[in-house]
Design a protein around this motif. Structure first.
Motif, mmCIF file in Angstrom:
data_model
loop_
_atom_site.group_PDB
_atom_site.id
_atom_site.type_symbol
_atom_site.label_atom_id
_atom_site.label_comp_id
_atom_site.label_asym_id
_atom_site.label_seq_id
_atom_site.Cartn_x
_atom_site.Cartn_y
_atom_site.Cartn_z
ATOM 1 N N ASN B 220 35.534 34.028 -50.553
ATOM 2 C CA ASN B 220 36.324 34.929 -49.703
ATOM 3 C C ASN B 220 35.457 36.068 -49.166
ATOM 4 N N TYR B 221 34.534 36.550 -50.009
ATOM 5 C CA TYR B 221 33.632 37.628 -49.570
ATOM 6 C C TYR B 221 32.754 37.121 -48.416
ATOM 7 N N LEU B 222 32.232 35.919 -48.567
ATOM 8 C CA LEU B 222 31.389 35.352 -47.505
ATOM 9 C C LEU B 222 32.183 35.254 -46.194
ATOM 10 N N GLN B 223 33.426 34.815 -46.301
ATOM 11 C CA GLN B 223 34.283 34.710 -45.113
ATOM 12 C C GLN B 223 34.496 36.078 -44.476
ATOM 13 N N SER B 224 34.655 37.109 -45.331
ATOM 14 C CA SER B 224 34.925 38.453 -44.798
ATOM 15 C C SER B 224 33.703 39.048 -44.079
ATOM 16 N N LEU B 225 32.530 38.444 -44.319
ATOM 17 C CA LEU B 225 31.316 38.932 -43.640
ATOM 18 C C LEU B 225 31.292 38.551 -42.155
ATOM 19 N N LYS B 226 31.947 37.438 -41.859
ATOM 20 C CA LYS B 226 31.871 36.830 -40.512
ATOM 21 C C LYS B 226 32.064 37.807 -39.346
ATOM 22 N N PRO B 227 33.219 38.515 -39.280
ATOM 23 C CA PRO B 227 33.398 39.416 -38.127
ATOM 24 C C PRO B 227 32.324 40.499 -38.050
ATOM 25 N N HIS B 228 31.843 40.960 -39.204
ATOM 26 C CA HIS B 228 30.820 42.025 -39.212
ATOM 27 C C HIS B 228 29.480 41.506 -38.693
ATOM 28 N N LEU B 229 29.196 40.248 -39.015
ATOM 29 C CA LEU B 229 27.950 39.660 -38.520
ATOM 30 C C LEU B 229 28.009 39.542 -36.998
ATOM 31 N N ALA B 230 29.198 39.159 -36.500
ATOM 32 C CA ALA B 230 29.369 39.005 -35.053
ATOM 33 C C ALA B 230 29.242 40.347 -34.336
ATOM 34 N N GLN B 231 29.712 41.420 -35.007
ATOM 35 C CA GLN B 231 29.668 42.756 -34.377
ATOM 36 C C GLN B 231 28.330 43.472 -34.584
ATOM 37 N N GLY B 232 27.450 42.861 -35.319
ATOM 38 C CA GLY B 232 26.131 43.477 -35.541
ATOM 39 C C GLY B 232 26.091 44.478 -36.678
ATOM 40 N N GLY B 233 27.098 44.425 -37.570
ATOM 41 C CA GLY B 233 27.134 45.358 -38.712
ATOM 42 C C GLY B 233 26.263 44.939 -39.867
ATOM 43 N N ALA B 234 25.643 43.783 -39.721
ATOM 44 C CA ALA B 234 24.776 43.305 -40.805
ATOM 45 C C ALA B 234 23.572 42.611 -40.181
ATOM 46 N N GLU B 235 22.852 43.409 -39.387
ATOM 47 C CA GLU B 235 21.763 42.849 -38.581
ATOM 48 C C GLU B 235 20.697 42.164 -39.443
ATOM 49 N N VAL B 236 20.288 42.862 -40.517
ATOM 50 C CA VAL B 236 19.236 42.311 -41.383
ATOM 51 C C VAL B 236 19.739 41.042 -42.075
ATOM 52 N N LEU B 237 20.976 41.100 -42.537
ATOM 53 C CA LEU B 237 21.569 39.947 -43.234
ATOM 54 C C LEU B 237 21.617 38.723 -42.332
ATOM 55 N N SER B 238 22.022 38.915 -41.070
ATOM 56 C CA SER B 238 22.131 37.752 -40.185
ATOM 57 C C SER B 238 20.752 37.209 -39.798
ATOM 58 N N LYS B 239 19.738 38.097 -39.778
ATOM 59 C CA LYS B 239 18.376 37.637 -39.457
ATOM 60 C C LYS B 239 17.773 36.840 -40.609
ATOM 61 N N THR B 240 18.146 37.254 -41.846
ATOM 62 C CA THR B 240 17.440 36.724 -43.012
ATOM 63 C C THR B 240 18.191 35.648 -43.789
ATOM 64 N N HIS B 241 19.436 35.382 -43.429
ATOM 65 C CA HIS B 241 20.216 34.401 -44.180
ATOM 66 C C HIS B 241 20.743 33.288 -43.271
ATOM 67 N N PRO B 242 21.024 32.111 -43.841
ATOM 68 C CA PRO B 242 21.659 31.056 -43.031
ATOM 69 C C PRO B 242 23.049 31.502 -42.585
#
Lengths: 178, 279
Positions: B220-242
């Motif tokens: 559920n936590y992974l799912q909750s990350l989705k909108p934040h990744l799309a909005q750029g709230g987790a720039e490093v995370l999206s660059k470094t993770h699948p």
């Protein structure tokens, strides 16, 4: 006791010496390597504090026995994420993350903690390592240029390192269920 | 003596048979195994030296939140996990980074960081334990050290670091600094391999089950990350993770392969919210 007459033994060995030598050497090698390979594959160690054995490979299954950190156990069977082990007279299932193929080593302390342990007064001694100095000045090469483009904060790191931590209490804290 | 030589091979044969049957060979091999691992302790020292340097750089980028109450909580959860499932030779440290960016970092030697942004997104203790377990799996499997190929000829990873950083000369200090930079860059820009992240996710799930936490909370936590990744709230995370889709699918597959669908566990939502609400 069976006694083989000397003459009979001599005649049996005659002409078979080379063959016997070969098989003896082969057997010696095999007995050492094979038994040891099987030994290390089957011998595992309990990694954590208080690993509980269960009757069946299921989290709902009855708890039967508690093993302490470092206990040497024999791995008998594996089923998915579960591992069946044997320790003395007790047998049971553990989750595979609770065991390690390697013996448990003692905790490695950072330099500041080692100094603190040696300090007679027991007060905290500031870390005077190479890294602490670099933290303030930055490492420079022979021409005086900074080696790393990144900033560091060793003061914050030391603040974090001096916070107390207790494994037994933390395990109790973690076992709480609302 | 001549009699002894004549039957030397016969003696060897009988001795080797006895050696194998009595289990002495097994004991001998195990003792050799212990001596080998004792020598690796020096390697652990070097791994910690290396990790401290990388941890200091993370704290150079993100300020450390100096809130003892929150730290105590995170540290108790983290240490509770490592005491049961971590590398016993390491003393782990858990820090909170004061940034709204959503991420968590694992540094060799046992330094684990989680950002305030990630903590704000979490709904319960099971999710926190899952994120910490994911990071702990990276340390446990020495993913960073492996990726930096700090492997020596005897195929031991930590002794590889010891070989590079074994002396106190300026050259070795520069080598350490360069390695720290490479590891830092890996954490902030390149990331680990897809396989390593998948492995850490699966190990996190296994840890949650072992500790009695609800494993589905992590999904559920992974799912909750989705909108934040799309909005750029987790720039490093999206660059470094699948992608989240890949991680979620892979975990679902792992759950069905090991028939873990029906496993329930505690979430400890109240305790988590109580600590996180206080400043």
């Amino acid at each position: 006791m069976i006694v083989i007459p000397q003459k009979q033994l001599d005649s049996f060995l005659q002409g078979k010496k080379i063959i016997l030598q070969f098989f003896a050497a082969l057997f010696l090698l095999l007995s050492f390597f094979l038994s040891s390979v099987f030994a290390t594959e089957n011998t595992v160690y309990i990694k954590g504090l208080g690993a509980v054995l269960r009757e069946q490979p299921s989290i709902q299954s009855k708890k039967t026995f508690k093993l302490s950190r470092g206990t040497k156990v024999l791995s008998i069977e594996s089923k998915g994420i579960w591992q069946k082990v044997e320790s003395g007279v007790s047998q049971g299932w553990l989750l595979r993350g609770q065991i390690s193929k390697f013996p448990v080593k003692r905790k490695t302390l950072i330099l500041a903690q080692k100094i603190q342990l040696l300090s007679a007064s027991g007060r905290r001694v500031r870390l005077r390592t190479f890294s602490a100095v670099v933290g303030v000045k930055g490492l420079v090469d022979s021409e005086g240029k900074k080696i790393s483009p990144y900033k560091t904060d060793y003061t914050a790191l030391e603040w974090l390192e001096q916070l107390p931590s207790n494994e037994e209490n933390s395990v109790i804290f973690l076992s709480f269920t609302e | 003596m001549a009699h002894f030589n004549k039957y030397l091979w016969l003696h060897i044969f009988i001795f080797s048979f006895g050696f194998a049957v009595s289990g002495q060979a097994q004991e001998f091999r195990l003792r050799a195994h212990h001596i080998f691992w004792k020598n690796q302790e020096a390697g652990t020292d070097r791994e910690i030296d290396f990790g401290r340097g990388v941890a200091a750089k993370i704290l150079g980028k993100y300020p450390l939140l100096r809130d003892e109450r929150k730290h105590k909580y995170i540290s108790q959860i983290g240490t509770g996990i490592t005491a049961q499932l971590g590398r016993p030779e390491l003393r782990y440290y858990f820090g909170i980074l004061e940034t709204d960016e959503i991420n968590a970092f694992a540094v060799p030697g046992g330094y684990i960081f989680v950002t305030m942004g990630a903590l704000k997104l979490m709904r319960n203790e099971a999710q926190l334990a899952g994120v910490l377990a994911h990071e702990l799996a990276h340390v446990g499997q020495k993913h960073i050290v492996r990726k930096l190929k700090l492997q020596s000829t005897d195929s031991s990873l930590t002794s590889g670091i010891a070989q590079v950083l074994g002396s106190s000369t300026l050259a070795s200090k520069i080598a350490l600094e360069r390695l720290n930079d490479l590891a830092f860059k890996m954490l902030m820009e390149e990331g680990l391999s897809k396989e390593d992240e998948e492995d850490a996710d699966q190990k996190a799930l296994e840890m949650l089950i072992t500790l009695g936490y609800d494993p589905h909370s992590y999904l559920n936590y992974l799912q909750s990350l989705k909108p934040h990744l799309a909005q750029g709230g987790a720039e490093v995370l999206s660059k470094t993770h699948p992608t989240i889709e890949f991680r979620y699918r892979s975990l679902k597959e792992f759950i069905s392969r090991h028939q873990l669908d029906n496993i329930q566990g505690k979430k400890n939502e109240k305790r988590f919210k109580k600590i996180m609400a206080k400043s």
